[in-house]
Design a protein around this motif. Structure first.
Motif, mmCIF file in Angstrom:
data_model
loop_
_atom_site.group_PDB
_atom_site.id
_atom_site.type_symbol
_atom_site.label_atom_id
_atom_site.label_comp_id
_atom_site.label_asym_id
_atom_site.label_seq_id
_atom_site.Cartn_x
_atom_site.Cartn_y
_atom_site.Cartn_z
ATOM 1 N N THR A 1 10.632 25.130 -2.785
ATOM 2 C CA THR A 1 10.716 23.747 -3.527
ATOM 3 C C THR A 1 11.486 23.890 -4.874
ATOM 4 O OG1 THR A 1 8.594 23.833 -4.273
ATOM 5 C CG2 THR A 1 9.178 22.555 -2.188
ATOM 6 N N MET B 1 15.187 21.348 -5.144
ATOM 7 C CA MET B 1 15.143 20.154 -4.539
ATOM 8 C C MET B 1 16.514 19.266 -4.707
ATOM 9 S SD MET B 1 13.019 18.218 -2.687
ATOM 10 C CE MET B 1 11.324 19.144 -2.833
ATOM 11 N N VAL C 1 17.363 15.366 -3.477
ATOM 12 C CA VAL C 1 16.677 13.982 -2.711
ATOM 13 C C VAL C 1 17.748 13.089 -3.013
ATOM 14 C CG1 VAL C 1 15.101 12.311 -2.860
ATOM 15 C CG2 VAL C 1 14.461 14.467 -3.659
ATOM 16 N N SER D 1 16.060 14.311 2.158
ATOM 17 C CA SER D 1 15.616 15.176 1.088
ATOM 18 C C SER D 1 15.920 16.651 1.764
ATOM 19 C CB SER D 1 13.941 15.238 0.728
ATOM 20 O OG SER D 1 13.369 15.387 2.037
ATOM 21 N N SER E 1 13.412 19.497 3.792
ATOM 22 C CA SER E 1 12.652 18.333 4.462
ATOM 23 C C SER E 1 11.120 18.764 4.599
ATOM 24 C CB SER E 1 13.410 18.047 5.486
ATOM 25 O OG SER E 1 13.389 19.018 6.551
#
Length: 485
Positions: A145, A148, A150, A344, A347
């Motif tokens: 992560t 990231m 989004v 995202s 995911s």
């Protein structure tokens, strides 16, 4: 040659414009078209209408799109360091435990030693495969992560906002009406300024003709007195007396001409014409203009209906009442329907995949104020005070308009009376001048008496011109006070 022709045509156009004849209506029309303040007022009307249209969109759902990227220094770790170490060495730990169990079995059952030793040969392979399985499990819990991404699409539909949306819609619509009323008031004020300037120019033009006629009268008298002095029928003092009056008439004519030039410049500025233009007014050349000499009765009730100021104050009252509703809406619950789609990468719908995946969602959002130390209540009180002040201002304006209409009606009736009396005085002065001129010709009237008669004739005509323009201006102001122009 072509350039010379262009210059000549431009000069002819300028000369034609300078000598053009303008009526009162045409002057008002030109002023409305060229006035920058009216143009600003028109833009305010268009802006208010655009704001009203924007306010109506608050009834409709709003869709918004948001996206973001974040690079972090550490990733989210679902397993602790101890759990990761245990899983990575699960094969070794299992093989060790099996080896210990095999030794215990051999110690208790020596006859199974050969079989246990055969099985023990597979323990290293079991440890290796177990460790590989543990590494696979820890890798499956690896989130990655640190990078990231989004994205979301959100739809919001207001269901109940405490009456704020409807009140704001009414306020913006009334702001448009207020801007139109202010534009109309500015147009009325401009038309009144143009009319005042127009009739002042017509008045000065009449005074200029009168001053010219008076000067020519004195020039003729000057020649007659000089001939009489040459024949010994008049004294040198009489000649000097006429010369002084003639000089005064020349000076008065110059002052009137200068004032007329300045007023023409004012009219040109109002009408959007070049300041060096010399427009001729349609009523400028009339020697006798018929005026309405009927008296008027003040009609304050009509003024209170027609005056744009009263409409503006009424709109202000309604807008401030809606402001109270908007302020009070902060004390009420607010309900909205929401819906959207969230995307995202990585995911979380199939472990932590490095793929873009998302899901939709629908919900209801309720916002209810609980405690703010009475802030909203105090704001409501302040808004109510603004609305109360607006009502008091309306009542005060109603009284002032009633007084203004009464005063303007009084000025109209007074101007009519002055015009009637000045017309009588002008007739008397004209008869007096005719009698004095005959007496002077026959030698029974002195030069001083004739000059006094001429001065009285000039003053009487000036009074008539002033009374006429005062009547025009008083009626214009009265109609403006009624809200008719």
């Amino acid at each position: 040659m072509k350039r010379l022709l262009t210059i000549v045509l431009a000069g002819l156009s300028l000369a034609a414009r300078a000598q053009s004849t303008l009526s009162l209506d045409s002057c008002m029309l030109m002023a409305e078209r060229s006035n920058l303040q009216l143009a600003i007022g028109a833009e305010k009307v268009r802006r208010a209408k655009a704001e009203a249209q924007a306010a109506r969109t608050n009834y409709l759902p709003k869709v918004s799109l948001a996206a973001g990227y974040m690079r972090s220094g550490r990733e989210v770790q679902l397993l602790s360091d101890g759990q990761i170490n245990t899983l990575n060495n699960v094969g070794t730990a299992t093989a060790t435990q099996l080896g210990n169990m095999a030794q215990q079995i051999v110690a208790q059952h020596p006859d199974l030693a050969a079989l246990v030793q055969g099985i023990g040969a597979y323990l290293p392979q079991l440890a290796e495969q177990g460790n590989a399985l543990g590494h696979a499990i820890t890798d499956a819990f690896h989130t990655d992560t640190r990078n990231m991404t989004v994205g979301t699409v959100l739809l919001t539909q207001p269901l109940y906002m405490g009456g704020k949306i409807r009140a704001y819609d009414r306020i913006t619509r009334r702001q448009g009406e207020l801007a139109e009323s202010q534009l109309e008031a500015a147009r009325r004020d401009l038309r009144l300024d143009v009319e005042r300037t127009y009739w002042q120019i017509a008045s000065l033009a009449g005074k200029k003709r009168l001053a010219t006629q008076y000067r020519d009268m004195l020039k003729q008298l000057q020649g007659d007195v000089q001939k009489m002095h040459a024949e010994g029928l008049a004294t040198k003092a009489s000649c000097l007396q006429v010369d002084v009056k003639l000089n005064e008439a020349e000076m008065a004519l110059t002052k009137v001409d200068d004032a007329l030039t300045l007023l023409r410049m004012v009219l040109c500025r109002l009408c959007g014409l070049p300041l060096d233009s010399r427009p001729v007014l349609a009523d400028e050349g009339e020697a006798s203009v018929v005026h309405d000499t009927t008296p008027v009765q003040p009609d304050a009730a009509l003024a209170l209906v027609q005056r744009p100021e009263m409409q503006q104050l009424s709109l202000a009252e309604q807008m401030l009442d809606d402001k109270v509703r908007i302020t009070r809406s902060d004390m009420l619950p607010q309900l909205a329907l929401t819906g959207g789609y969230l995307l995202s990468n990585p995911s979380v719908f199939n472990s932590f995949e490095r793929k873009f995946k998302g899901t939709w969602g629908v919900g209801v959002m309720l916002k209810m104020p609980v405690w703010n130390w009475g802030e909203t209540r105090y704001k409501v009180r302040a808004a109510k005070s603004d609305a109360a002040m607006a009502r008091l201002e309306t009542a005060d304006a109603r009284n002032k308009i009633t007084l203004q209409v009464t005063q303007e009606a009084f000025r109209v009736n007074e101007a009519v009376q002055r015009l009637t009396l000045s017309l009588r005085s002008m007739d008397t002065a004209a008869e007096n001048l005719r009698t004095a001129s005959l007496g002077f010709t026959e030698g029974v009237i002195t030069t001083t008496d004739l000059l006094q008669a001429q001065t009285a004739w000039l003053q009487a005509h000036n009074d008539v011109i002033d009374a006429r323009i005062e009547t025009r201006l008083a009626r214009a102001a009265y109609h403006h006070a009624l809200g008719e122009k």
